[in-house]
Design an enzyme around this catalytic site. Structure first.
Site, PDB file in Angstrom:
ATOM      1  N   ILE B 124     -21.043   9.516 -68.853  1.00 14.20           N
ATOM      2  CA  ILE B 124     -21.426  10.075 -68.028  1.00 14.20           C
ATOM      3  C   ILE B 124     -21.942  11.865 -67.989  1.00 14.20           C
ATOM      4  CG2 ILE B 124     -19.736   9.593 -66.883  1.00 14.20           C
ATOM      5  CD1 ILE B 124     -17.738  11.295 -67.828  1.00 14.20           C
ATOM      6  N   PRO B 126     -23.780  13.607 -66.790  1.00 14.01           N
ATOM      7  CA  PRO B 126     -24.052  14.853 -65.704  1.00 14.01           C
ATOM      8  C   PRO B 126     -22.919  15.640 -65.570  1.00 14.01           C
ATOM      9  CG  PRO B 126     -25.204  13.016 -64.718  1.00 14.01           C
ATOM     10  CD  PRO B 126     -24.409  12.045 -66.017  1.00 14.01           C
ATOM     11  N   TYR B 127     -21.719  14.804 -65.444  1.00 13.78           N
ATOM     12  CA  TYR B 127     -20.549  15.729 -66.420  1.00 13.78           C
ATOM     13  C   TYR B 127     -20.345  16.082 -67.225  1.00 13.78           C
ATOM     14  CZ  TYR B 127     -15.576  16.319 -66.803  1.00 13.78           C
ATOM     15  OH  TYR B 127     -14.365  17.096 -66.855  1.00 13.78           O
ATOM     16  N   TYR B 128     -20.441  15.466 -68.055  1.00 18.63           N
ATOM     17  CA  TYR B 128     -21.260  16.828 -69.677  1.00 18.63           C
ATOM     18  C   TYR B 128     -21.794  18.098 -68.753  1.00 18.63           C
ATOM     19  CZ  TYR B 128     -18.056  13.778 -72.539  1.00 18.63           C
ATOM     20  OH  TYR B 128     -17.948  12.802 -72.867  1.00 18.63           O
ATOM     21  N   LYS B 131     -20.387  21.029 -67.308  1.00 18.02           N
ATOM     22  CA  LYS B 131     -19.598  21.744 -68.434  1.00 18.02           C
ATOM     23  C   LYS B 131     -19.580  21.912 -69.027  1.00 18.02           C
ATOM     24  CE  LYS B 131     -15.188  19.636 -66.202  1.00 18.02           C
ATOM     25  NZ  LYS B 131     -14.191  20.663 -66.137  1.00 18.02           N
TER      26      LYS B 131
END
Lengths: 215, 215
Positions: B124, B126-128, B131
């Site tokens: 994932i 985009p999540y990293y 963050k």
């Protein structure tokens, strides 16, 4: 001046390389897909694939020897919001890091009108958020000699050679892509645009003059 | 200590408010939906809707009078990548701005293992990326007394009371949510964790000691 245009397969990018070539600049088109590079080479341009999903160290290899980078790439929303954060934000920041890594000072960023003001983000908010964080990185986390151009809604109207850099609430909110490209070229030619964030909408001021007078 | 937990309707957030309450701290649960606030109030918690899509000025009103903020919210990918950039990145940054605006010094961020290293983002991405940019903002664009916790893959295993803060290539890459919550509580109680980015995976060190010894 040797200029590398990232996103030259897009509409603004394509118009930018055309205008830079007409102006006699040395320009390389960085594009997303190999077929785009082939097409541009056939049209007489120097063109190569520039992968915004690769790492800054690799990207820096391609940018060595250039005097300026134009970031005109955009995921365009077509490929989903995943690509908004990975291309419009992280791809832009990696391009900045690559430019610095390659010893390039000058960086022109094509952002979006009102990207700096969350209360004015509309419709495609993830795109504005990506532009906001990319612009913030450019201004605060790099030593690049930047100019951030903030065009309003992009149209396919013919270029007028004129713009306004001070949009009013009841004035134009749009601008033709050709005039954005001309503003990119004018910014590259005008060191007084360094360190500025310049809104761009259709208007009545000749573009070179508008860029020179922008606050 | 009065603590406001953003994302208390999520799994890590819920475990965090439970553990804070057990530890005798004053805690308010900030949640996404009114029904979540109702449920938590029924369970004896102070709870209110905290809208990560609102503006920092409004958010600051809710944070006034607290000593610390925990950001444990996550779009969870369930609502699409649009929410990844607007919640996990911009929602987190607005929470930081709101905390500063409200005069709060302490901020605990629940990030993700290896968020700082693009070459290790997996699955994932985009999540990293969200963050990464949120953590960067916290470290470089605020004056908050931060602790960034970077848990590995979250499991529903029971808490063990032990973790490792120095994951090895061939060691555990996961951690139970209950142990992450315990690490949040330990960080709040330990000023030596201020200014640190602490990886968290399952391991053998008692959590209070692990947080104290983290580099």
């Amino acid at each position: 001046m040797k200029v590398f245009v990232i996103g030259a397969g897009g509409n603004v990018g394509r118009l930018t390389i055309e205008q830079l070539k007409v102006a006699g600049q040395q320009v390389t088109a960085g594009v997303h897909r190999a077929e785009q590079a082939d097409d541009l080479q056939q049209a007489g341009y120097q063109a190569e694939v520039f992968d915004l999903l690769s790492q800054p160290q690799e990207m820096a290899q391609q940018l060595k020897g250039y005097d300026a980078v134009v970031f005109a790439a955009g995921s365009g929303g077509k490929t989903g919001a995943d690509m908004t954060i990975l291309v419009d934000l992280d791809g832009a920041v990696k391009s900045m890091q690559a430019a610095e890594n390659a010893g390039i000072a000058r960086f022109i960023m094509v952002s979006a009108l009102n990207a700096e003001d969350r209360t004015k983000w509309f419709a495609i908010k993830p795109y504005y958020a990506a532009k906001f964080y990319a612009d913030e990185w450019l201004m605060h986390r790099t030593n690049l000699a930047y100019t951030i151009l903030e065009p309003g809604a992009l149209t396919f109207d013919p270029g007028t050679g004129k713009v306004s850099t001070s949009p009013s609430d009841d004035g134009s909110k749009s601008i033709s892509r050709a005039d954005v490209a001309a503003a990119i070229v004018a910014s590259l030619n005008d060191p007084s645009s360094i360190g500025k964030v310049i809104p761009l909408v259709s208007g009545e001021q000749p573009i070179v003059e508008a860029i020179k007078n922008a606050k």
